[in-house]
Structure formats: C-alpha cells, structure tokens
Design a protein around this motif. Sequence first.
Motif, PDB file in Angstrom:
ATOM      1  N   ASP A   1      33.600 -14.074 -14.613  1.00 29.60           N
ATOM      2  CA  ASP A   1      32.978 -14.531 -15.864  1.00 29.60           C
ATOM      3  C   ASP A   1      31.545 -15.025 -15.629  1.00 29.60           C
ATOM      4  OD1 ASP A   1      35.206 -13.889 -17.352  1.00 29.60           O
ATOM      5  OD2 ASP A   1      36.045 -15.918 -17.269  1.00 29.60           O
ATOM      6  N   GLU A   2      31.318 -15.746 -14.542  1.00 30.48           N
ATOM      7  CA  GLU A   2      29.968 -16.229 -14.229  1.00 30.48           C
ATOM      8  C   GLU A   2      29.030 -15.054 -13.940  1.00 30.48           C
ATOM      9  OE1 GLU A   2      31.122 -20.558 -12.239  1.00 30.48           O
ATOM     10  OE2 GLU A   2      31.029 -18.765 -10.972  1.00 30.48           O
ATOM     11  N   GLN A   3      29.529 -14.077 -13.191  1.00 31.85           N
ATOM     12  CA  GLN A   3      28.714 -12.894 -12.908  1.00 31.85           C
ATOM     13  C   GLN A   3      28.367 -12.154 -14.195  1.00 31.85           C
ATOM     14  OE1 GLN A   3      30.490 -10.340  -9.942  1.00 31.85           O
ATOM     15  NE2 GLN A   3      30.629 -11.983  -8.432  1.00 31.85           N
ATOM     16  N   GLU A   4      29.327 -12.067 -15.098  1.00 32.66           N
ATOM     17  CA  GLU A   4      29.086 -11.380 -16.373  1.00 32.66           C
ATOM     18  C   GLU A   4      28.057 -12.136 -17.205  1.00 32.66           C
ATOM     19  OE1 GLU A   4      29.471  -8.457 -19.397  1.00 32.66           O
ATOM     20  OE2 GLU A   4      29.733  -8.491 -17.238  1.00 32.66           O
TER      21      GLU A   4
ATOM     22  N   LEU B   1      15.474 -14.126  -5.257  1.00 28.34           N
ATOM     23  CA  LEU B   1      14.707 -14.784  -6.318  1.00 28.34           C
ATOM     24  C   LEU B   1      14.340 -16.207  -5.915  1.00 28.34           C
ATOM     25  CD1 LEU B   1      16.761 -13.687  -9.468  1.00 28.34           C
ATOM     26  CD2 LEU B   1      14.603 -12.728  -8.648  1.00 28.34           C
ATOM     27  N   THR B   2      13.273 -16.715  -6.513  1.00 28.52           N
ATOM     28  CA  THR B   2      12.908 -18.115  -6.294  1.00 28.52           C
ATOM     29  C   THR B   2      13.876 -19.006  -7.068  1.00 28.52           C
ATOM     30  OG1 THR B   2      11.436 -18.233  -8.210  1.00 28.52           O
ATOM     31  CG2 THR B   2      10.456 -17.477  -6.115  1.00 28.52           C
ATOM     32  N   SER B   3      13.896 -20.258  -6.751  1.00 31.14           N
ATOM     33  CA  SER B   3      14.766 -21.200  -7.465  1.00 31.14           C
ATOM     34  C   SER B   3      14.417 -21.246  -8.948  1.00 31.14           C
ATOM     35  CB  SER B   3      14.649 -22.598  -6.865  1.00 31.14           C
ATOM     36  OG  SER B   3      15.175 -22.601  -5.560  1.00 31.14           O
ATOM     37  N   GLN B   4      13.144 -21.164  -9.280  1.00 31.77           N
ATOM     38  CA  GLN B   4      12.728 -21.188 -10.688  1.00 31.77           C
ATOM     39  C   GLN B   4      13.250 -19.948 -11.421  1.00 31.77           C
ATOM     40  OE1 GLN B   4       8.510 -21.162 -11.405  1.00 31.77           O
ATOM     41  NE2 GLN B   4       8.747 -21.737 -13.541  1.00 31.77           N
ATOM     42  N   GLN B   5      13.165 -18.782 -10.793  1.00 31.76           N
ATOM     43  CA  GLN B   5      13.651 -17.557 -11.414  1.00 31.76           C
ATOM     44  C   GLN B   5      15.170 -17.615 -11.609  1.00 31.76           C
ATOM     45  OE1 GLN B   5      11.981 -14.999  -8.424  1.00 31.76           O
ATOM     46  NE2 GLN B   5      10.282 -14.351  -9.739  1.00 31.76           N
ATOM     47  N   LYS B   6      15.878 -18.110 -10.590  1.00 32.50           N
ATOM     48  CA  LYS B   6      17.335 -18.249 -10.714  1.00 32.50           C
ATOM     49  C   LYS B   6      17.680 -19.238 -11.827  1.00 32.50           C
ATOM     50  CE  LYS B   6      18.617 -17.257  -5.929  1.00 32.50           C
ATOM     51  NZ  LYS B   6      19.170 -17.824  -4.702  1.00 32.50           N
ATOM     52  N   ALA B   7      16.926 -20.326 -11.922  1.00 32.01           N
ATOM     53  CA  ALA B   7      17.188 -21.330 -12.951  1.00 32.01           C
ATOM     54  C   ALA B   7      17.024 -20.736 -14.344  1.00 32.01           C
ATOM     55  CB  ALA B   7      16.265 -22.535 -12.764  1.00 32.01           C
ATOM     56  N   MET B   8      16.012 -19.882 -14.546  1.00 37.17           N
ATOM     57  CA  MET B   8      15.829 -19.248 -15.852  1.00 37.17           C
ATOM     58  C   MET B   8      17.026 -18.360 -16.185  1.00 37.17           C
ATOM     59  SD  MET B   8      11.757 -18.329 -16.137  1.00 37.17           S
ATOM     60  CE  MET B   8      11.673 -17.349 -14.660  1.00 37.17           C
ATOM     61  N   ILE B   9      17.497 -17.617 -15.205  1.00 42.95           N
ATOM     62  CA  ILE B   9      18.656 -16.745 -15.425  1.00 42.95           C
ATOM     63  C   ILE B   9      19.899 -17.581 -15.690  1.00 42.95           C
ATOM     64  CG2 ILE B   9      20.216 -15.101 -14.295  1.00 42.95           C
ATOM     65  CD1 ILE B   9      17.705 -13.978 -12.867  1.00 42.95           C
ATOM     66  N   LEU B  10      20.094 -18.614 -14.887  1.00 41.02           N
ATOM     67  CA  LEU B  10      21.276 -19.471 -15.053  1.00 41.02           C
ATOM     68  C   LEU B  10      21.247 -20.185 -16.398  1.00 41.02           C
ATOM     69  CD1 LEU B  10      21.470 -20.851 -11.433  1.00 41.02           C
ATOM     70  CD2 LEU B  10      23.146 -19.355 -12.531  1.00 41.02           C
ATOM     71  N   PHE B  11      20.078 -20.643 -16.826  1.00 41.66           N
ATOM     72  CA  PHE B  11      19.958 -21.298 -18.126  1.00 41.66           C
ATOM     73  C   PHE B  11      20.352 -20.330 -19.237  1.00 41.66           C
ATOM     74  CE2 PHE B  11      17.569 -22.624 -21.903  1.00 41.66           C
ATOM     75  CZ  PHE B  11      18.030 -23.926 -22.022  1.00 41.66           C
ATOM     76  N   GLY B  12      19.853 -19.097 -19.153  1.00 40.14           N
ATOM     77  CA  GLY B  12      20.213 -18.080 -20.139  1.00 40.14           C
ATOM     78  C   GLY B  12      21.692 -17.742 -20.103  1.00 40.14           C
TER      79      GLY B  12
ATOM     80  N   SER C   1      22.471 -12.421 -19.139  1.00 45.87           N
ATOM     81  CA  SER C   1      21.218 -13.183 -19.158  1.00 45.87           C
ATOM     82  C   SER C   1      20.066 -12.332 -18.632  1.00 45.87           C
ATOM     83  CB  SER C   1      21.368 -14.453 -18.323  1.00 45.87           C
ATOM     84  OG  SER C   1      20.157 -15.168 -18.279  1.00 45.87           O
ATOM     85  N   ILE C   2      20.303 -11.596 -17.570  1.00 48.41           N
ATOM     86  CA  ILE C   2      19.262 -10.730 -17.006  1.00 48.41           C
ATOM     87  C   ILE C   2      18.900  -9.632 -18.007  1.00 48.41           C
ATOM     88  CG2 ILE C   2      18.768  -9.037 -15.190  1.00 48.41           C
ATOM     89  CD1 ILE C   2      20.448 -10.841 -13.298  1.00 48.41           C
ATOM     90  N   LEU C   3      19.897  -9.076 -18.679  1.00 49.76           N
ATOM     91  CA  LEU C   3      19.623  -8.057 -19.697  1.00 49.76           C
ATOM     92  C   LEU C   3      18.777  -8.635 -20.832  1.00 49.76           C
ATOM     93  CD1 LEU C   3      23.082  -6.243 -19.880  1.00 49.76           C
ATOM     94  CD2 LEU C   3      20.927  -5.317 -19.001  1.00 49.76           C
ATOM     95  N   ALA C   4      19.097  -9.860 -21.255  1.00 49.81           N
ATOM     96  CA  ALA C   4      18.320 -10.502 -22.320  1.00 49.81           C
ATOM     97  C   ALA C   4      16.881 -10.756 -21.868  1.00 49.81           C
ATOM     98  CB  ALA C   4      18.991 -11.805 -22.743  1.00 49.81           C
ATOM     99  N   LEU C   5      16.709 -11.190 -20.623  1.00 52.12           N
ATOM    100  CA  LEU C   5      15.363 -11.414 -20.098  1.00 52.12           C
ATOM    101  C   LEU C   5      14.594 -10.094 -19.985  1.00 52.12           C
ATOM    102  CD1 LEU C   5      16.059 -14.112 -17.385  1.00 52.12           C
ATOM    103  CD2 LEU C   5      14.650 -14.379 -19.422  1.00 52.12           C
ATOM    104  N   ARG C   6      15.288  -9.035 -19.608  1.00 51.05           N
ATOM    105  CA  ARG C   6      14.637  -7.722 -19.529  1.00 51.05           C
ATOM    106  C   ARG C   6      14.163  -7.278 -20.909  1.00 51.05           C
ATOM    107  NH1 ARG C   6      18.057  -2.660 -17.762  1.00 51.05           N
ATOM    108  NH2 ARG C   6      18.811  -3.039 -19.857  1.00 51.05           N
TER     109      ARG C   6
END
Length: 148
Positions: free
Chosen positions: A87-90, A57-68, A95-100
């Motif tokens: 816990d971080e992986q979970e 993923l790009t840094s922007q895409q990772k940032a969106m996931i990390l923010f979520g 976050s990815i599920l919410a974005l999906r």
Amino acid sequence: MKALQQPAPESALRIETDLKTDKPAANDISSPSAQQSIDSLRSKIGRNRAASYYSKLTSQQKAMILFGARLKPSTHIHTPLENMTFDEQEQIRLSILALRDLTKVMSSVGLAREQFVTAKIETPTEDSISDLAGELASNLAAMAHIEH
C-alpha cells in the motif's frame, strides 16, 4: 623536431579506427532486449528501476513524494522503497505520477521572477497604518459605548 617524433605503433592506429565506428559500447542500453535483461536481473535481486532511482533522490525530493503520498517523511524518509508495504509503495507510485503530471503542466510556464509575480502588492506606509489604527480605535470606542 620531426626527428624526435616516433611513428604511432600499428595498435594505436587500429584503436583509433575502432573508435570511429558507430557501434554502441558494451555498456550502452540500446535495445529493448537489453533493458529486459537488466529488469530481469533487478527482479531476481528484489529491486526494480523505480526503487533504484528512489534511493538516489535527495531527502527533500523524497519528502515531496512522501507528502504527496500522505506518508510521514519523518518515518519513511530513510526506508528503502522495497522495504515498504504494498500500500505504501502504491501511494508513492501515485504521488510520483501526480508530480509528473504537474511537471508536464508547469514546464511551459515562465518561472523567472518577473514572469511569476502576478500582482503588485503595496507595502503599507506609516500613514496607512496610523489611519487603520485610528479607525480601529474609533470602532472599539463605538462598540464599548453600545455595550454600556
């Protein structure tokens, strides 16, 4: 011109015939068992499919996931998924599920500029600004008069 053309060797005809078959190529993943084999190999090296995609993923895409995931992008953006705590992986998984889910909802919405803007916002004119300034000045004068 035909005299210069040489007939194709027999091997070229055989290759062309082989290309016309409907058999999948050796690197095509077409069966669940092939995917299970790949997943098994990934687990042996400690990296799953999600970690592989996440690292691309790009840094922007990772940032969106990390923010979520409520994780600071500044501290986690360069950390591979497999190096994060459980816990971080979970949190990232959720976050990815919410974005999906968000993508599913918004995928049918027209996002062209003319479809997206819902209200006409009037730009203030000099007259309206001066009217507001005059009204503010009279209110301030009235408040100052009341205080005395």
